[in-house]
Motif scaffolding. Structure first.
Motif, PDB file in Angstrom:
ATOM      1  N   ASP A   6       0.854  -1.191   0.000  1.00  0.00           N
ATOM      2  CA  ASP A   6       0.000   0.000   0.000  1.00  0.00           C
ATOM      3  C   ASP A   6       0.892   1.244   0.000  1.00  0.00           C
ATOM      4  OD1 ASP A   6      -1.569   2.208   0.826  1.00  0.00           O
ATOM      5  OD2 ASP A   6      -2.874   0.930   2.038  1.00  0.00           O
ATOM      6  N   LYS A   7       0.704   2.135  -0.976  1.00  0.00           N
ATOM      7  CA  LYS A   7       1.543   3.327  -1.090  1.00  0.00           C
ATOM      8  C   LYS A   7       1.498   4.182   0.170  1.00  0.00           C
ATOM      9  CE  LYS A   7       2.644   7.385  -3.884  1.00  0.00           C
ATOM     10  NZ  LYS A   7       3.385   7.934  -2.798  1.00  0.00           N
ATOM     11  N   ALA A   8       0.334   4.350   0.771  1.00  0.00           N
ATOM     12  CA  ALA A   8       0.224   5.163   1.996  1.00  0.00           C
ATOM     13  C   ALA A   8       1.064   4.558   3.123  1.00  0.00           C
ATOM     14  CB  ALA A   8      -1.236   5.296   2.414  1.00  0.00           C
ATOM     15  N   VAL A   9       1.105   3.248   3.209  1.00  0.00           N
ATOM     16  CA  VAL A   9       1.906   2.567   4.229  1.00  0.00           C
ATOM     17  C   VAL A   9       3.392   2.764   3.930  1.00  0.00           C
ATOM     18  CG1 VAL A   9       2.507   0.306   5.193  1.00  0.00           C
ATOM     19  CG2 VAL A   9       0.106   0.925   4.848  1.00  0.00           C
ATOM     20  N   ARG A  10       3.786   2.628   2.674  1.00  0.00           N
ATOM     21  CA  ARG A  10       5.187   2.873   2.308  1.00  0.00           C
ATOM     22  C   ARG A  10       5.584   4.313   2.620  1.00  0.00           C
ATOM     23  NH1 ARG A  10       3.511   0.144  -2.245  1.00  0.00           N
ATOM     24  NH2 ARG A  10       3.737   1.998  -3.561  1.00  0.00           N
ATOM     25  N   ASP A  11       4.697   5.256   2.349  1.00  0.00           N
ATOM     26  CA  ASP A  11       4.982   6.662   2.652  1.00  0.00           C
ATOM     27  C   ASP A  11       5.149   6.874   4.159  1.00  0.00           C
ATOM     28  OD1 ASP A  11       4.846   7.252  -0.053  1.00  0.00           O
ATOM     29  OD2 ASP A  11       2.835   8.146   0.066  1.00  0.00           O
ATOM     30  N   GLU A  12       4.295   6.226   4.962  1.00  0.00           N
ATOM     31  CA  GLU A  12       4.402   6.319   6.421  1.00  0.00           C
ATOM     32  C   GLU A  12       5.751   5.769   6.892  1.00  0.00           C
ATOM     33  OE1 GLU A  12       3.515   3.498  10.071  1.00  0.00           O
ATOM     34  OE2 GLU A  12       1.941   3.468   8.529  1.00  0.00           O
ATOM     35  N   TYR A 112       8.920  -1.949  -3.292  1.00  0.00           N
ATOM     36  CA  TYR A 112       7.779  -2.845  -3.104  1.00  0.00           C
ATOM     37  C   TYR A 112       6.609  -2.463  -4.009  1.00  0.00           C
ATOM     38  CZ  TYR A 112       9.729  -5.501   0.797  1.00  0.00           C
ATOM     39  OH  TYR A 112      10.492  -6.348   1.573  1.00  0.00           O
ATOM     40  N   ALA A 113       6.610  -1.268  -4.573  1.00  0.00           N
ATOM     41  CA  ALA A 113       5.564  -0.873  -5.520  1.00  0.00           C
ATOM     42  C   ALA A 113       5.617  -1.736  -6.778  1.00  0.00           C
ATOM     43  CB  ALA A 113       5.718   0.600  -5.883  1.00  0.00           C
ATOM     44  N   HIS A 114       6.784  -2.331  -7.046  1.00  0.00           N
ATOM     45  CA  HIS A 114       6.978  -3.152  -8.242  1.00  0.00           C
ATOM     46  C   HIS A 114       7.451  -4.554  -7.865  1.00  0.00           C
ATOM     47  CE1 HIS A 114       6.533   0.645 -10.275  1.00  0.00           C
ATOM     48  NE2 HIS A 114       7.498   1.130  -9.533  1.00  0.00           N
ATOM     49  N   PHE A 115       6.963  -5.081  -6.760  1.00  0.00           N
ATOM     50  CA  PHE A 115       7.386  -6.372  -6.243  1.00  0.00           C
ATOM     51  C   PHE A 115       7.121  -7.469  -7.277  1.00  0.00           C
ATOM     52  CE2 PHE A 115       6.600 -10.316  -3.860  1.00  0.00           C
ATOM     53  CZ  PHE A 115       7.775 -10.397  -3.138  1.00  0.00           C
ATOM     54  N   SER A 116       8.134  -8.321  -7.489  1.00  0.00           N
ATOM     55  CA  SER A 116       7.967  -9.394  -8.471  1.00  0.00           C
ATOM     56  C   SER A 116       8.624 -10.699  -8.026  1.00  0.00           C
ATOM     57  CB  SER A 116       8.546  -8.952  -9.821  1.00  0.00           C
ATOM     58  OG  SER A 116       9.933  -8.721  -9.701  1.00  0.00           O
ATOM     59  N   ASN A 117       8.765 -10.915  -6.734  1.00  0.00           N
ATOM     60  CA  ASN A 117       9.399 -12.128  -6.221  1.00  0.00           C
ATOM     61  C   ASN A 117       8.363 -13.012  -5.536  1.00  0.00           C
ATOM     62  OD1 ASN A 117      11.453 -13.931  -5.653  1.00  0.00           O
ATOM     63  ND2 ASN A 117      12.055 -12.901  -3.766  1.00  0.00           N
ATOM     64  N   ALA A 137       6.358  -8.013   5.768  1.00  0.00           N
ATOM     65  CA  ALA A 137       7.399  -7.022   5.458  1.00  0.00           C
ATOM     66  C   ALA A 137       7.097  -5.706   6.178  1.00  0.00           C
ATOM     67  CB  ALA A 137       7.521  -6.812   3.954  1.00  0.00           C
ATOM     68  N   TYR A 138       5.825  -5.299   6.189  1.00  0.00           N
ATOM     69  CA  TYR A 138       5.463  -4.093   6.940  1.00  0.00           C
ATOM     70  C   TYR A 138       5.777  -4.285   8.425  1.00  0.00           C
ATOM     71  CZ  TYR A 138       2.938  -0.916   9.832  1.00  0.00           C
ATOM     72  OH  TYR A 138       2.647  -0.026  10.832  1.00  0.00           O
ATOM     73  N   LYS A 139       5.335  -5.399   8.990  1.00  0.00           N
ATOM     74  CA  LYS A 139       5.534  -5.633  10.420  1.00  0.00           C
ATOM     75  C   LYS A 139       7.016  -5.680  10.791  1.00  0.00           C
ATOM     76  CE  LYS A 139       1.289  -7.894  11.842  1.00  0.00           C
ATOM     77  NZ  LYS A 139       0.794  -8.943  12.727  1.00  0.00           N
ATOM     78  N   HIS A 140       7.840  -6.220   9.915  1.00  0.00           N
ATOM     79  CA  HIS A 140       9.267  -6.320  10.202  1.00  0.00           C
ATOM     80  C   HIS A 140       9.896  -4.932  10.279  1.00  0.00           C
ATOM     81  CE1 HIS A 140      13.570  -6.968   9.092  1.00  0.00           C
ATOM     82  NE2 HIS A 140      13.452  -7.798  10.113  1.00  0.00           N
ATOM     83  N   VAL A 141       9.619  -4.093   9.284  1.00  0.00           N
ATOM     84  CA  VAL A 141      10.180  -2.734   9.296  1.00  0.00           C
ATOM     85  C   VAL A 141       9.597  -1.942  10.464  1.00  0.00           C
ATOM     86  CG1 VAL A 141      10.441  -0.576   8.016  1.00  0.00           C
ATOM     87  CG2 VAL A 141      10.658  -2.771   6.820  1.00  0.00           C
ATOM     88  N   ASP A 142       8.296  -2.043  10.679  1.00  0.00           N
ATOM     89  CA  ASP A 142       7.643  -1.350  11.798  1.00  0.00           C
ATOM     90  C   ASP A 142       8.280  -1.752  13.127  1.00  0.00           C
ATOM     91  OD1 ASP A 142       5.315   0.063  13.203  1.00  0.00           O
ATOM     92  OD2 ASP A 142       5.048  -2.016  13.888  1.00  0.00           O
ATOM     93  N   HIS A 143       8.542  -3.037  13.303  1.00  0.00           N
ATOM     94  CA  HIS A 143       9.158  -3.557  14.529  1.00  0.00           C
ATOM     95  C   HIS A 143      10.478  -2.844  14.815  1.00  0.00           C
ATOM     96  CE1 HIS A 143      10.715  -6.580  17.370  1.00  0.00           C
ATOM     97  NE2 HIS A 143      11.807  -6.620  16.626  1.00  0.00           N
TER      98      HIS A 143
END
Length: 150
Positions: A6-12, A112-117, A137-143
């Motif tokens: 989610d772009k808003a989450v990446r921006d946060e 992550y906007a262009h994730f392909s794995n 991935a969000y939870k890991h960075v947030d942690h």
């Protein structure tokens, strides 16, 4: 649930990453700010297929991985303190350029906007769906950002 896709989450996350500096202090754990950011860089590059692509699922992960993955991706509960980093993601060097590492991390988050794995296999959890990858991935960075109070 929050997902790194989610772009808003990446921006946060990017805004929070911008708050990290040389003097940022950990509220728990053993890593300093440089080690934490470099750890996140190594981990996110792995998830995106940019390095460590040869890692295989551990034996204990084959037994408990799916159950642990489900408990870590079923809701917005943050990751707990003291989760192990894994040998491939332990950063031994104690110092380096925090600003450079911070910029690398912001780039990896943007990627992550262009994730392909989508064939990604986690070394403990095993095969993950794109949805699970996004949440974890969000939870890991947030942690790790919470670890440093941002």
């Amino acid at each position: 649930m929050k997902t790194i896709f989610d772009k808003a989450v990446r921006d946060e996350l990017t805004n929070r990453i911008n708050s990290l500096g040389e003097s940022s202090q950990a509220q728990w754990g053993k890593m300093n700010v440089y080690q934490m950011i470099k750890h996140c860089n190594t981990w996110n590059a792995w998830v995106q297929g940019k390095q460590h692509s040869d890692l295989r699922q551990e034996f204990l992960g084959k037994i408990f991985g799916k159950m642990a993955l489900k408990s870590n991706t079923r809701d917005d509960t943050p990751m707990k303190k003291g989760m192990p980093a894994g040998k491939a993601f332990t950063i031994k060097e104690k110092a380096g350029d925090v600003a450079v590492q911070r910029d690398i991390l912001k780039g990896l988050i943007a990627d992550y906007a262009h994730f392909s794995n989508e064939g990604f296999i986690h070394d403990f959890f095993g095969k993950m769906t794109k949805e699970q990858i996004g949440v974890f991935a969000y939870k890991h960075v947030d942690h790790h950002l919470r670890q440093f109070g941002v």
